[in-house]
Design an enzyme around this catalytic site. Structure first.
Site, short mmCIF file in Angstrom:
data_model
loop_
_atom_site.label_atom_id
_atom_site.label_comp_id
_atom_site.label_asym_id
_atom_site.label_seq_id
_atom_site.Cartn_x
_atom_site.Cartn_y
_atom_site.Cartn_z
N ASP A 8 0.77 -1.20 -0.13
CA ASP A 8 -0.07 0.04 0.07
C ASP A 8 0.79 1.33 0.20
O ASP A 8 0.61 2.25 0.75
CB ASP A 8 -1.05 -0.04 1.15
CG ASP A 8 -1.85 -1.20 0.99
OD1 ASP A 8 -1.78 -1.90 0.10
OD2 ASP A 8 -2.77 -1.35 2.11
N ASP A 46 -4.58 -0.65 -1.58
CA ASP A 46 -5.99 -0.63 -1.08
C ASP A 46 -6.81 0.04 -2.11
O ASP A 46 -6.56 1.00 -2.61
CB ASP A 46 -5.73 0.20 0.50
CG ASP A 46 -6.71 -0.13 1.32
OD1 ASP A 46 -7.02 -1.30 1.52
OD2 ASP A 46 -7.11 0.95 2.11
N HIS A 48 -10.67 0.60 -2.66
CA HIS A 48 -12.00 0.74 -2.13
C HIS A 48 -12.82 1.35 -3.08
O HIS A 48 -12.90 2.46 -3.69
CB HIS A 48 -12.31 1.63 -0.76
CG HIS A 48 -11.36 0.76 0.20
ND1 HIS A 48 -11.30 -0.34 0.45
CD2 HIS A 48 -10.51 1.46 1.30
CE1 HIS A 48 -10.47 -0.76 1.57
NE2 HIS A 48 -9.85 0.48 1.99
N HIS A 81 -10.53 6.85 1.80
CA HIS A 81 -9.23 6.52 1.06
C HIS A 81 -9.00 5.68 0.21
O HIS A 81 -9.87 4.82 0.13
CB HIS A 81 -8.25 6.56 2.43
CG HIS A 81 -8.53 4.91 2.97
ND1 HIS A 81 -9.73 4.99 3.88
CD2 HIS A 81 -8.02 3.76 2.89
CE1 HIS A 81 -9.70 3.61 4.28
NE2 HIS A 81 -8.84 2.81 3.73
N LYS A 106 -7.09 -4.94 -3.03
CA LYS A 106 -7.74 -5.39 -2.06
C LYS A 106 -8.74 -4.52 -1.16
O LYS A 106 -8.48 -3.35 -1.52
CB LYS A 106 -6.89 -6.06 -0.57
CG LYS A 106 -6.21 -4.91 -0.23
CD LYS A 106 -5.08 -5.25 0.85
CE LYS A 106 -4.23 -4.06 1.43
NZ LYS A 106 -4.99 -3.24 2.30
N CYS A 151 -2.09 -2.93 7.78
CA CYS A 151 -2.00 -3.81 6.50
C CYS A 151 -0.61 -4.79 6.55
O CYS A 151 -0.73 -5.78 6.04
CB CYS A 151 -2.30 -3.06 5.24
SG CYS A 151 -3.94 -2.55 4.98
C1 VGL Z 1 -4.63 0.45 5.79
C2 VGL Z 1 -6.29 1.56 7.35
C3 VGL Z 1 -7.43 1.37 6.18
C4 VGL Z 1 -3.43 0.02 5.58
C5 VGL Z 1 -5.93 0.45 4.87
O1 VGL Z 1 -2.99 -0.13 4.40
O2 VGL Z 1 -2.94 -0.15 6.50
N1 VGL Z 1 -5.15 0.90 6.96
N2 VGL Z 1 -6.99 0.86 5.00
ZN ZN Z 2 -8.64 0.82 3.59
#
Ligand code: VGL
Ligand code: ZN
Length: 204
Positions: A8, A46, A48, A81, A106, A151
């Site tokens: 990420d 990430d 979404h 995010h 993901k 993550c």
């Molecule tokens: C993450 C919070 C929400 C991460 C992803 O990549 O650690 N943290 N979504």
């Molecule tokens: Zn996230």
């Protein structure tokens, strides 16, 4: 064979992003230095939908930092995010993406979060990362990225669980630190689970 998994390294987790991780941009140089050492480099995103269950904005009356229950699991609520296709979901501009072999996404299901890059939080669905690694004959996985206490933590615990020799590049990670010490506690947990914690200097 060993793979590098870059977790990420996306704009929304960098300073100025919507879910900024302090010092998140400092790990890009570590990633770029490590990349040429590996036969397989995987970067995760990430990714979404805007209606994602982890966004506080999708829970009337709730704020980022609140906890709710989803499918019987505790779920932290975050600012929106890494919305699919937005600049915030893109990789940091300085990351050498040309040298990345595979991208794994993901958190795509609106109804469930996915901190691990292997499985969603309810372990209902795999992301395809395990299969990808197996297809390439990978038995050892080196991970770094954001965030140490979310993550990276859950990805490392799953990698150990799946039987990969698992190494965490500590200076390639930064944490959200909802509470001070979360990253240190996460590293202890990963170490106790069987992961090896190293500095990038040991790998270069
Ligand atoms: C993450 C919070 C929400 C991460 C992803 O990549 O650690 N943290 N979504
Ligand atoms: Zn996230």
């Amino acid at each position: 064979m060993t793979a590098l998994v870059l977790v990420d390294l996306q704009n929304d987790f960098m300073p100025g992003g919507s879910l900024a991780v302090s010092g998140g941009d400092e790990v890009i140089a570590v990633a770029n230095a490590l990349i040429p050492r590996y036969g397989l480099v995987v970067a995760t995103q990430d990714w979404h939908p805007s209606e994602h269950v982890s966004f506080a904005a999708n829970h009337p009356g709730r704020s980022p930092g609140d906890m709710v229950e989803v499918h019987g699991l505790p779920q932290e609520l975050w600012p929106p995010h890494c919305v699919q296709g937005t600049p915030g979901a893109g990789f940091h501009a300085d990351l050498e993406v040309d040298r990345v072999d595979e991208v794994v996404r993901k958190g795509v299901d609106p109804d469930i979060d996915s901190y691990s890059t292997f499985f969603d939080n309810a372990r209902l669905r795999a992301t395809g990362l395990e299969q990808l690694l197996r297809e390439h004959g990978i038995d050892e996985v080196h991970l770094m990225g954001l965030a140490t206490d979310f993550c990276v933590r859950f990805s490392v615990l799953d990698a150990v669980d799946l039987g990969f020799d698992t190494v965490v590049v500590e200076d390639g990670c930064r944490g959200v630190e909802l509470e001070g010490g979360d990253s240190a506690r996460a590293l202890d947990e990963m170490r106790e689970a069987g992961a090896r914690i190293v500095g990038s200097g040991e790998l270069l």
